[in-house]
Motif scaffolding. Structure first.
Motif, PDB file in Angstrom:
ATOM      1  N   GLU A 212      -4.456 -18.107 -67.485  1.00  0.00           N
ATOM      2  CA  GLU A 212      -3.685 -17.548 -65.885  1.00  0.00           C
ATOM      3  C   GLU A 212      -4.383 -16.425 -65.155  1.00  0.00           C
ATOM      4  O   GLU A 212      -5.036 -16.054 -65.630  1.00  0.00           O
ATOM      5  CB  GLU A 212      -2.633 -16.111 -66.304  1.00  0.00           C
ATOM      6  CG  GLU A 212      -2.072 -17.370 -67.576  1.00  0.00           C
ATOM      7  CD  GLU A 212      -0.982 -18.139 -67.148  1.00  0.00           C
ATOM      8  OE1 GLU A 212      -0.172 -18.164 -66.243  1.00  0.00           O
ATOM      9  OE2 GLU A 212      -1.133 -19.250 -67.243  1.00  0.00           O
ATOM     10  N   TYR A 213      -4.610 -16.821 -64.338  1.00  0.00           N
ATOM     11  CA  TYR A 213      -5.190 -16.409 -62.778  1.00  0.00           C
ATOM     12  C   TYR A 213      -4.961 -14.763 -62.851  1.00  0.00           C
ATOM     13  O   TYR A 213      -6.062 -14.134 -62.326  1.00  0.00           O
ATOM     14  CB  TYR A 213      -5.346 -16.983 -61.272  1.00  0.00           C
ATOM     15  CG  TYR A 213      -5.845 -18.276 -61.235  1.00  0.00           C
ATOM     16  CD1 TYR A 213      -5.689 -19.868 -61.951  1.00  0.00           C
ATOM     17  CD2 TYR A 213      -6.987 -18.404 -60.135  1.00  0.00           C
ATOM     18  CE1 TYR A 213      -5.814 -20.796 -62.041  1.00  0.00           C
ATOM     19  CE2 TYR A 213      -6.696 -20.339 -60.207  1.00  0.00           C
ATOM     20  CZ  TYR A 213      -6.195 -20.603 -61.120  1.00  0.00           C
ATOM     21  OH  TYR A 213      -6.882 -22.313 -60.780  1.00  0.00           O
ATOM     22  N   ASP A 214      -3.967 -14.296 -63.330  1.00  0.00           N
ATOM     23  CA  ASP A 214      -3.889 -12.975 -62.983  1.00  0.00           C
ATOM     24  C   ASP A 214      -3.482 -12.311 -64.165  1.00  0.00           C
ATOM     25  O   ASP A 214      -3.450 -12.255 -64.851  1.00  0.00           O
ATOM     26  CB  ASP A 214      -1.839 -12.882 -63.052  1.00  0.00           C
ATOM     27  CG  ASP A 214      -1.302 -11.600 -62.881  1.00  0.00           C
ATOM     28  OD1 ASP A 214      -2.152 -10.218 -61.936  1.00  0.00           O
ATOM     29  OD2 ASP A 214      -0.048 -11.574 -62.309  1.00  0.00           O
ATOM     30  N   LEU A 215      -4.912 -10.618 -63.629  1.00  0.00           N
ATOM     31  CA  LEU A 215      -5.763 -10.209 -64.454  1.00  0.00           C
ATOM     32  C   LEU A 215      -4.888  -9.081 -63.993  1.00  0.00           C
ATOM     33  O   LEU A 215      -5.815  -8.195 -65.309  1.00  0.00           O
ATOM     34  CB  LEU A 215      -7.181 -10.244 -63.412  1.00  0.00           C
ATOM     35  CG  LEU A 215      -7.720 -11.383 -63.864  1.00  0.00           C
ATOM     36  CD1 LEU A 215      -9.381 -11.292 -63.142  1.00  0.00           C
ATOM     37  CD2 LEU A 215      -8.414 -12.102 -64.625  1.00  0.00           C
ATOM     38  N   ARG A 216      -3.888  -8.978 -63.342  1.00  0.00           N
ATOM     39  CA  ARG A 216      -3.657  -7.420 -63.776  1.00  0.00           C
ATOM     40  C   ARG A 216      -2.226  -7.174 -64.393  1.00  0.00           C
ATOM     41  O   ARG A 216      -1.301  -6.517 -64.841  1.00  0.00           O
ATOM     42  CB  ARG A 216      -3.791  -7.004 -62.601  1.00  0.00           C
ATOM     43  CG  ARG A 216      -5.159  -6.207 -62.171  1.00  0.00           C
ATOM     44  CD  ARG A 216      -5.097  -5.983 -60.431  1.00  0.00           C
ATOM     45  NE  ARG A 216      -6.265  -5.273 -60.376  1.00  0.00           N
ATOM     46  CZ  ARG A 216      -6.651  -3.989 -60.880  1.00  0.00           C
ATOM     47  NH1 ARG A 216      -6.053  -3.265 -60.991  1.00  0.00           N
ATOM     48  NH2 ARG A 216      -8.086  -3.486 -60.171  1.00  0.00           N
ATOM     49  N   GLY A 217      -1.313  -8.155 -64.059  1.00  0.00           N
ATOM     50  CA  GLY A 217       0.376  -8.241 -63.925  1.00  0.00           C
ATOM     51  C   GLY A 217       0.462  -8.145 -65.119  1.00  0.00           C
ATOM     52  O   GLY A 217       1.922  -7.924 -65.313  1.00  0.00           O
ATOM     53  N   PHE A 218       0.282  -8.449 -66.342  1.00  0.00           N
ATOM     54  CA  PHE A 218       0.582  -8.278 -67.439  1.00  0.00           C
ATOM     55  C   PHE A 218       0.736  -7.348 -68.014  1.00  0.00           C
ATOM     56  O   PHE A 218       0.971  -6.835 -69.017  1.00  0.00           O
ATOM     57  CB  PHE A 218       0.104  -9.938 -68.810  1.00  0.00           C
ATOM     58  CG  PHE A 218       0.174 -10.903 -67.769  1.00  0.00           C
ATOM     59  CD1 PHE A 218       1.197 -11.754 -67.766  1.00  0.00           C
ATOM     60  CD2 PHE A 218      -0.535 -11.767 -67.574  1.00  0.00           C
ATOM     61  CE1 PHE A 218       1.326 -12.905 -67.657  1.00  0.00           C
ATOM     62  CE2 PHE A 218      -1.471 -13.029 -67.154  1.00  0.00           C
ATOM     63  CZ  PHE A 218       0.541 -13.165 -66.864  1.00  0.00           C
ATOM     64  N   LEU A 219      -0.893  -6.388 -67.849  1.00  0.00           N
ATOM     65  CA  LEU A 219      -0.561  -4.864 -68.206  1.00  0.00           C
ATOM     66  C   LEU A 219       0.206  -4.388 -67.960  1.00  0.00           C
ATOM     67  O   LEU A 219       1.070  -3.432 -68.307  1.00  0.00           O
ATOM     68  CB  LEU A 219      -2.430  -4.236 -67.917  1.00  0.00           C
ATOM     69  CG  LEU A 219      -3.426  -4.827 -69.240  1.00  0.00           C
ATOM     70  CD1 LEU A 219      -4.873  -4.854 -67.941  1.00  0.00           C
ATOM     71  CD2 LEU A 219      -2.788  -4.446 -70.530  1.00  0.00           C
ATOM     72  N   ASN A 320       0.232 -20.239 -61.483  1.00  0.00           N
ATOM     73  CA  ASN A 320      -1.207 -20.017 -60.755  1.00  0.00           C
ATOM     74  C   ASN A 320      -1.609 -20.576 -59.835  1.00  0.00           C
ATOM     75  O   ASN A 320      -0.413 -21.396 -59.023  1.00  0.00           O
ATOM     76  CB  ASN A 320      -2.327 -20.717 -61.778  1.00  0.00           C
ATOM     77  CG  ASN A 320      -1.992 -19.565 -63.678  1.00  0.00           C
ATOM     78  OD1 ASN A 320      -2.195 -18.907 -62.991  1.00  0.00           O
ATOM     79  ND2 ASN A 320      -2.186 -20.798 -64.664  1.00  0.00           N
ATOM     80  N   PRO A 321      -2.212 -19.722 -58.770  1.00  0.00           N
ATOM     81  CA  PRO A 321      -2.413 -20.327 -57.518  1.00  0.00           C
ATOM     82  C   PRO A 321      -2.573 -21.530 -57.275  1.00  0.00           C
ATOM     83  O   PRO A 321      -4.153 -21.638 -56.926  1.00  0.00           O
ATOM     84  CB  PRO A 321      -3.069 -19.402 -56.999  1.00  0.00           C
ATOM     85  CG  PRO A 321      -3.912 -18.543 -57.879  1.00  0.00           C
ATOM     86  CD  PRO A 321      -2.710 -18.893 -58.822  1.00  0.00           C
ATOM     87  N   LEU A 322      -2.234 -22.889 -57.883  1.00  0.00           N
ATOM     88  CA  LEU A 322      -2.511 -23.693 -58.142  1.00  0.00           C
ATOM     89  C   LEU A 322      -1.682 -24.717 -58.139  1.00  0.00           C
ATOM     90  O   LEU A 322      -0.276 -24.347 -58.687  1.00  0.00           O
ATOM     91  CB  LEU A 322      -3.605 -24.302 -59.594  1.00  0.00           C
ATOM     92  CG  LEU A 322      -3.802 -25.197 -60.164  1.00  0.00           C
ATOM     93  CD1 LEU A 322      -4.743 -25.796 -59.444  1.00  0.00           C
ATOM     94  CD2 LEU A 322      -4.345 -25.798 -61.288  1.00  0.00           C
ATOM     95  N   SER A 323      -1.787 -25.660 -57.250  1.00  0.00           N
ATOM     96  CA  SER A 323      -0.970 -27.253 -57.299  1.00  0.00           C
ATOM     97  C   SER A 323      -1.291 -28.109 -57.966  1.00  0.00           C
ATOM     98  O   SER A 323      -2.537 -28.282 -57.748  1.00  0.00           O
ATOM     99  CB  SER A 323      -0.228 -27.606 -56.097  1.00  0.00           C
ATOM    100  OG  SER A 323       0.436 -26.775 -55.222  1.00  0.00           O
TER     101      SER A 323
END
Ligand SMILES: *Cc1c(COP(=O)(O)O)cnc(C)c1O
Length: 403
Positions: A212-219, A320-323
């Protein structure tokens, strides 16, 4: 006066420059594949970013106090994730094993030395059944390698609040939540609900966010620890990241005195990952996205209107910011998705597509791991293969193997 060390360094520099220009695949008889599949361990994960390669090369010949280098990595991880602390290990799978070990042992060194013997420790790990994925190895085995035991929650078709709530007992060590396109994508508890139920009974939550590209959201949404791969979207060397609560990250790091020893990273991977993380902070996400979208548009134009093919651009299933371009292969084409994927993989150059769902009649083209010019080569290979005699007419070099 000639300085022998400077002379040697210059020679080393030249050697490095020529090394980087070599294509080892050609020298060693390996196929020069083009990766239109995504970030796949079996294809070499990702293109390492130049900052990571440079840092690995620079660190490779030097001594360094490893604990101090780990501290630098921990600080960079904390900065990027917003976590209290971070730790680096061999892979995301290692990060999961060591995170589970950390919640079981805390900082008790004798317990750390005794793993995978868990005598006297809480060792049950709750995982929603729809999250028990395999990524080349099974998540269950990755967790149980620490000595823990997985207790599945719910059914493959879903899990409910009470099923998690009432599964928590005196032997519960922690719970693991997986964010991935590979999990069951409906009917499961979301991260917030999962964390709320676990935290109400003092159970820590580990999130596997390998890809996952999101490095902050899960915390931010409640995870106590989150794990990532260093070699997927981050473009670092093969490595894994643990980020989160300081006490648990410390306990994960202490596992290097025990089961973590065989999962350790060396100076070169630590340096490479630090380089990759710093590059990630500065990367021009919009420019990357634009290049990827241009590749998708080219492939869509190439395939659109061909009899028996339906193409459509789809967003990444986990946000993720990807298609990707989905290529649905209908019988009128004369092909099956499996056979077209195999023909592309057998081509010159071989093009590897995202082919794990060909039994559903489609494969995807992923633009996130292409070198300059490769999008055009993929388009050319698509045209080339589709012009071959169809498999029913005996197109050579094709096998019908499910991968
Ligand atoms: C890739 C992946 C892993 C394993 O990561 P490695 O760093 O290769 O060990 C674990 N979980 C998920 C969801 C993955 O996608």
């Amino acid at each position: 006066m000639a300085d022998p060390i400077a002379a040697r360094t210059a020679a080393d520099g030249d050697a490095l420059a020529s090394l980087a220009a070599r294509d080892l695949r050609a020298e060693w008889g390996l196929r020069p594949i083009i990766n239109a599949s995504g970030t796949m361990t079996l294809l070499g994960a990702s293109i390492m970013v130049p900052e990571a390669i440079a840092a690995m090369v620079a660190m490779a010949g030097q001594f360094v106090e490893i604990e101090a280098l780990h501290r630098v990595a921990g600080e960079v991880i904390a900065e990027l994730t917003g976590a209290e602390a971070g730790f680096v290990t061999a892979s995301c799978a290692s990060a999961i094993t060591l995170s589970v070990a950390a919640v079981m042992t805390g900082d008790r060194l004798l317990a750390i030395e005794r793993l995978p013997d868990t005598t006297g420790l809480r060792r049950e790990v709750l995982v929603q059944l729809g999250h028990l994925v395999g990524y080349g190895a099974s998540l269950q085995q990755t967790i149980e390698l620490s000595g823990a035991r997985v207790l599945p929650v719910g059914t493959i078709s879903g899990s409910r609040d009470y099923q998690l709530e009432q599964a928590i007992g005196p032997q519960t060590a922690c719970a693991v939540f997986v964010v991935s396109h590979m999990t069951v994508q409906h009917g499961l508890l979301g991260l917030e609900a999962f964390c709320r139920i676990c935290h109400a009974q003092g159970v820590p939550v580990i999130v596997d966010a390998a890809s996952e590209y999101d490095l902050r959201g899960f915390l931010q949404r409640g995870a106590d620890l989150v794990t990532y791969s260093g070699h997927k979207f981050l473009g670092g060397p093969t490595s894994g990241i643990v980020a989160g609560r300081r006490d648990l990250v410390r306990a994960a790091a202490l596992q290097n005195r025990g089961i973590g020893r065989g999962m350790k990273v060396g100076k070169e991977s630590l340096a490479g990952l630090i380089g990759a993380l710093r590059a990630w902070q500065r990367r021009d996400a919009a420019a990357v996205r634009q290049r990827e979208d241009e590749a998708l548009a080219l492939w869509q134009q190439t395939l659109q209107g061909r009899p028996g093919l339906q193409v459509r651009i789809l967003p990444d299933p986990t946000g993720n910011p990807l298609s990707r371009l989905r290529v649905m292969v209908l019988p009128e084409s004369g092909w099956t998705a499996r056979r077209l994927a195999d023909a592309l993989a057998a081509g010159q150059p071989p093009v590897m597509v995202r082919d794990y769902q060909t039994d559903l009649g489609f494969f995807d083209l992923d633009p996130c791991n292409l070198h300059a010019g490769e999008a055009q080569q993929v388009a050319a290979q698509l045209q080339h293969c589709l012009a071959l005699p169809t498999p029913q007419a005996g197109c050579p070099g094709q096998k019908d193997v499910l991968k």
